[in-house]
Design a protein around this motif. Sequence first.
Motif, PDB file in Angstrom:
ATOM      1  N   LEU A   1      46.268  54.388  -0.469  1.00  0.00           N
ATOM      2  CA  LEU A   1      46.813  55.393  -1.375  1.00  0.00           C
ATOM      3  C   LEU A   1      47.453  54.745  -2.597  1.00  0.00           C
ATOM      4  O   LEU A   1      47.363  55.271  -3.709  1.00  0.00           O
ATOM      5  CB  LEU A   1      47.823  56.272  -0.647  1.00  0.00           C
ATOM      6  CG  LEU A   1      47.261  57.181   0.459  1.00  0.00           C
ATOM      7  CD1 LEU A   1      48.363  58.062   1.034  1.00  0.00           C
ATOM      8  CD2 LEU A   1      46.124  58.032  -0.059  1.00  0.00           C
ATOM      9  N   ARG A   2      48.118  53.614  -2.403  1.00  0.00           N
ATOM     10  CA  ARG A   2      48.688  52.924  -3.569  1.00  0.00           C
ATOM     11  C   ARG A   2      47.564  52.391  -4.462  1.00  0.00           C
ATOM     12  O   ARG A   2      47.653  52.438  -5.693  1.00  0.00           O
ATOM     13  CB  ARG A   2      49.597  51.795  -3.112  1.00  0.00           C
ATOM     14  CG  ARG A   2      50.870  52.282  -2.432  1.00  0.00           C
ATOM     15  CD  ARG A   2      51.968  51.239  -2.425  1.00  0.00           C
ATOM     16  NE  ARG A   2      53.040  51.612  -1.495  1.00  0.00           N
ATOM     17  CZ  ARG A   2      54.023  52.461  -1.782  1.00  0.00           C
ATOM     18  NH1 ARG A   2      54.060  53.045  -2.972  1.00  0.00           N
ATOM     19  NH2 ARG A   2      54.956  52.734  -0.894  1.00  0.00           N
TER      20      ARG A   2
ATOM     21  N   ASN B   1      62.897  54.872  -5.862  1.00  0.00           N
ATOM     22  CA  ASN B   1      62.482  56.182  -6.389  1.00  0.00           C
ATOM     23  C   ASN B   1      63.709  57.087  -6.489  1.00  0.00           C
ATOM     24  O   ASN B   1      64.136  57.679  -5.501  1.00  0.00           O
ATOM     25  CB  ASN B   1      61.420  56.789  -5.455  1.00  0.00           C
ATOM     26  CG  ASN B   1      61.014  58.193  -5.864  1.00  0.00           C
ATOM     27  OD1 ASN B   1      61.330  58.666  -6.960  1.00  0.00           O
ATOM     28  ND2 ASN B   1      60.313  58.875  -4.979  1.00  0.00           N
ATOM     29  N   LEU B   2      64.283  57.207  -7.683  1.00  0.00           N
ATOM     30  CA  LEU B   2      65.511  57.990  -7.873  1.00  0.00           C
ATOM     31  C   LEU B   2      65.294  59.487  -7.651  1.00  0.00           C
ATOM     32  O   LEU B   2      66.275  60.242  -7.587  1.00  0.00           O
ATOM     33  CB  LEU B   2      66.067  57.760  -9.283  1.00  0.00           C
ATOM     34  CG  LEU B   2      66.629  56.363  -9.568  1.00  0.00           C
ATOM     35  CD1 LEU B   2      67.141  56.281 -11.003  1.00  0.00           C
ATOM     36  CD2 LEU B   2      67.737  55.990  -8.590  1.00  0.00           C
ATOM     37  N   ARG B   3      64.059  59.928  -7.512  1.00  0.00           N
ATOM     38  CA  ARG B   3      63.800  61.345  -7.245  1.00  0.00           C
ATOM     39  C   ARG B   3      63.673  61.642  -5.753  1.00  0.00           C
ATOM     40  O   ARG B   3      63.402  62.776  -5.371  1.00  0.00           O
ATOM     41  CB  ARG B   3      62.539  61.785  -7.997  1.00  0.00           C
ATOM     42  CG  ARG B   3      62.820  62.048  -9.469  1.00  0.00           C
ATOM     43  CD  ARG B   3      61.580  62.036 -10.326  1.00  0.00           C
ATOM     44  NE  ARG B   3      61.907  62.387 -11.719  1.00  0.00           N
ATOM     45  CZ  ARG B   3      62.562  61.606 -12.569  1.00  0.00           C
ATOM     46  NH1 ARG B   3      62.976  60.414 -12.175  1.00  0.00           N
ATOM     47  NH2 ARG B   3      62.820  61.994 -13.810  1.00  0.00           N
TER      48      ARG B   3
ATOM     49  N   GLN C   1      57.955  62.807  -5.340  1.00  0.00           N
ATOM     50  CA  GLN C   1      57.060  61.667  -5.150  1.00  0.00           C
ATOM     51  C   GLN C   1      57.384  60.926  -3.850  1.00  0.00           C
ATOM     52  O   GLN C   1      57.536  59.697  -3.820  1.00  0.00           O
ATOM     53  CB  GLN C   1      57.125  60.723  -6.349  1.00  0.00           C
ATOM     54  CG  GLN C   1      56.447  61.264  -7.593  1.00  0.00           C
ATOM     55  CD  GLN C   1      54.928  61.422  -7.417  1.00  0.00           C
ATOM     56  OE1 GLN C   1      54.284  60.600  -6.806  1.00  0.00           O
ATOM     57  NE2 GLN C   1      54.380  62.518  -7.939  1.00  0.00           N
ATOM     58  N   VAL C   2      57.504  61.689  -2.776  1.00  0.00           N
ATOM     59  CA  VAL C   2      57.680  61.099  -1.454  1.00  0.00           C
ATOM     60  C   VAL C   2      56.554  61.579  -0.560  1.00  0.00           C
ATOM     61  O   VAL C   2      56.015  62.684  -0.734  1.00  0.00           O
ATOM     62  CB  VAL C   2      59.052  61.454  -0.827  1.00  0.00           C
ATOM     63  CG1 VAL C   2      60.184  60.930  -1.670  1.00  0.00           C
ATOM     64  CG2 VAL C   2      59.189  62.957  -0.599  1.00  0.00           C
ATOM     65  N   LEU C   3      56.188  60.750   0.415  1.00  0.00           N
ATOM     66  CA  LEU C   3      55.180  61.089   1.404  1.00  0.00           C
ATOM     67  C   LEU C   3      55.801  60.950   2.786  1.00  0.00           C
ATOM     68  O   LEU C   3      56.683  60.097   3.001  1.00  0.00           O
ATOM     69  CB  LEU C   3      53.962  60.165   1.303  1.00  0.00           C
ATOM     70  CG  LEU C   3      52.849  60.541   0.320  1.00  0.00           C
ATOM     71  CD1 LEU C   3      53.345  60.562  -1.111  1.00  0.00           C
ATOM     72  CD2 LEU C   3      51.670  59.572   0.463  1.00  0.00           C
TER      73      LEU C   3
ATOM     74  N   ALA D   1      54.515  54.311  -7.115  1.00  0.00           N
ATOM     75  CA  ALA D   1      55.838  53.939  -6.589  1.00  0.00           C
ATOM     76  C   ALA D   1      56.354  54.955  -5.579  1.00  0.00           C
ATOM     77  O   ALA D   1      57.550  54.987  -5.305  1.00  0.00           O
ATOM     78  CB  ALA D   1      56.826  53.790  -7.736  1.00  0.00           C
ATOM     79  N   PHE D   2      55.474  55.789  -5.006  1.00  0.00           N
ATOM     80  CA  PHE D   2      55.948  56.780  -4.037  1.00  0.00           C
ATOM     81  C   PHE D   2      56.672  56.097  -2.884  1.00  0.00           C
ATOM     82  O   PHE D   2      56.366  54.951  -2.524  1.00  0.00           O
ATOM     83  CB  PHE D   2      54.781  57.635  -3.512  1.00  0.00           C
ATOM     84  CG  PHE D   2      53.739  56.889  -2.718  1.00  0.00           C
ATOM     85  CD1 PHE D   2      53.953  56.555  -1.381  1.00  0.00           C
ATOM     86  CD2 PHE D   2      52.527  56.542  -3.294  1.00  0.00           C
ATOM     87  CE1 PHE D   2      52.985  55.890  -0.644  1.00  0.00           C
ATOM     88  CE2 PHE D   2      51.546  55.876  -2.568  1.00  0.00           C
ATOM     89  CZ  PHE D   2      51.785  55.540  -1.238  1.00  0.00           C
TER      90      PHE D   2
END
Length: 692
Positions: free
Chosen positions: A116-117, A425-427, A210-212, A128-129
């Motif tokens: 995936l990356r 990942n600050l989000r 943007q997280v999995l 960068a997830f």
Amino acid sequence: MNTSIEAPAAAATAWLDALNPAQREAVDYDGARPLLVIAGAGTGKTNTLAHRVARLIADGADPSRILLLTFSRRAADEMGRRVRRILARAAADHPWLGQAALEWSGTFHGIGARLLRDYAGRIGLDPAFTIHDREDSADLMNLVRHEAGLSTRERRLPLKGTCLAIYSAAVNTGAPLAEVLQASFPWCAEWEAELKALFRAYVAAKQAQQVLDYDDLLLYWAHMVAEPALAQELGAQFSHVLVDEYQDTNPLQAKILLAMKPDGRGLTVVGDDAQAIYAFRGATVRNILDFPAQFEPPAQRITLARNYRSTQPILAAANAVIAQAGERFEKDLWSERASDARPQLLSVRDEADQAACVVARVLARREEGMQLKQQAVLFRAASHSARLEMELTRRNIPFVKFGGLKFLEAAHVKDVLALARWVENLRDRVSGFRVLQRLPGIGPKTAARLLDNLAAAPAGCELLAEQPVPETARAGWTAFAALVAQLRAPDAPWPASFELACRWYEGEMPRLYDDAAVRQGDIAQLARIAATYPGRQRFLTELTLDPPNATSDEAGMPLLDEDYLILSTMHSAKGQEWRAVSVLNVVDGCIPSDIATRSTLEIDEERRLLYVAMTRARDHLELLLPQRFYVTGQQGLGDRHVYAGRTRFITNRMLGGFEQLSWPEPPAELRGTPESRQAALDLAARMRGMWD
């Protein structure tokens, strides 16, 4: 390096001579059709698969185009070590073999994350997830649940863990939500519409941040290969795909494999339908049972039946148990390890006697020279060992129980990893929410407001140090913002930057935990683990997907004795072996579990579970049969109990394969032949005499 140019037409094969004929057939198979290797318990499955990989390389396959999929990173590492050792032996004739190394070896989830990356830009993902573990995913599910107003109704929606389990089951099985609810969560069926809305919002939240989660690593991969062009590209990237423990795959994993290799050429799967015991994780035995017929012509099937672990009497008893399965590949394990000792069926009065019996026999074997760690006690459910644990503690016998708190579940370890994920990942709202509340003067409301501000800011313009915080928190926040900026710098050295984060957190620990000194051992261990990875992104991915065990007191006191007894659930025991195995509660209601008898499929899986437990034993196997169980909460307050019968999986016709005993043994005067027992005490004559 593409070794096919340098490889001779046929490599010397003396290094394969130790394999038995069935193993050699699997290793030498030419790959014209897909290959299914049915590898029974203890038949050298790992050794065979490693030799097949080595043989492929020796015959000219490019190691960089071999994909090896296992079910743990440790298994992948062990497989890689074996392949290297085998190739080193083969390198005597062909030196270039000693330099070959597998570049694509790991778990389904680990390989999925890597792919995936690599393909992120082409499938709409940020490279960068970050990856959430199960607890973080449940927290995000709960946050979405709350924001959607589903936690404030009179009749509350199922809790976050249940919601995540339902979501995961639907994703991994590919079944409609209604079907999943009916089959596994019938008490939640009334919430179908609300759960659909929740899952839709959960997916949207993950994409926005943007997280999995774990399931996304397979789900995105499956959707990638659903596109014909991408499927062909990925399939062509690997000339050979080999899968270990195929019976443990779920429908999504099988779908991925078939999309990448639709004709099956170059595809090898290894497994044992008799050891398919993970339906509760979404795995299905149908994947391995249906594998041959999914190709035209059908896949080649090779069976490994010679067992190198157990004695023949143990195998005979296990074969008899699994022979009753409704559908299976025919296979009878056999061994050259002859023995006069049959497995034992031990009848005991109740669970208290069961615990006393196990301890007495474990200690007796120890006196005969068998270490405690060479012995294991297995059980269907973790709660079944409670009485035994009390007896072991009372007798001061050290033990380890598999299935306790994991390293990543310790609060202080999760704090540090949350910081590392948030820096990446600050989000990532879940990680940020956890980290920010560890700062003095910052509570849930302030943390939520800060995260909202960061989510609204354009990427790279978060201005962390300028965010509004309470005046009491200003000094700590300024220092923390400077730390995060330093850790996020493109040239931040690794692992020095992670060690800096650990030192910062260690400074906060005395304020957060009363037992900070004990917990610091885990933080130091985490820093040592980080140093073995090339960077933060790889570290977070690998550690999340394959966590090590804990060392701190929150996860259980470290062992003070070099020898200890093994306690384990049957599920956790798979893949292990011990010289002596005791199996608790081999009675109906426990095995099969009374909650797993709703269908023949569930009952068949329970049968396989007993088979797995029995085939863990090398020399001694004893199955314990408590005759009665006290009603919950009644022991010590009366004699309310229920009687239990021997498991239905061991029928009367099978009893000849077992030695039947009772514990405690009867007094000496009552032992011996029926004639001697009657001479000692003739109760029958007394009964007749009552009417003279």
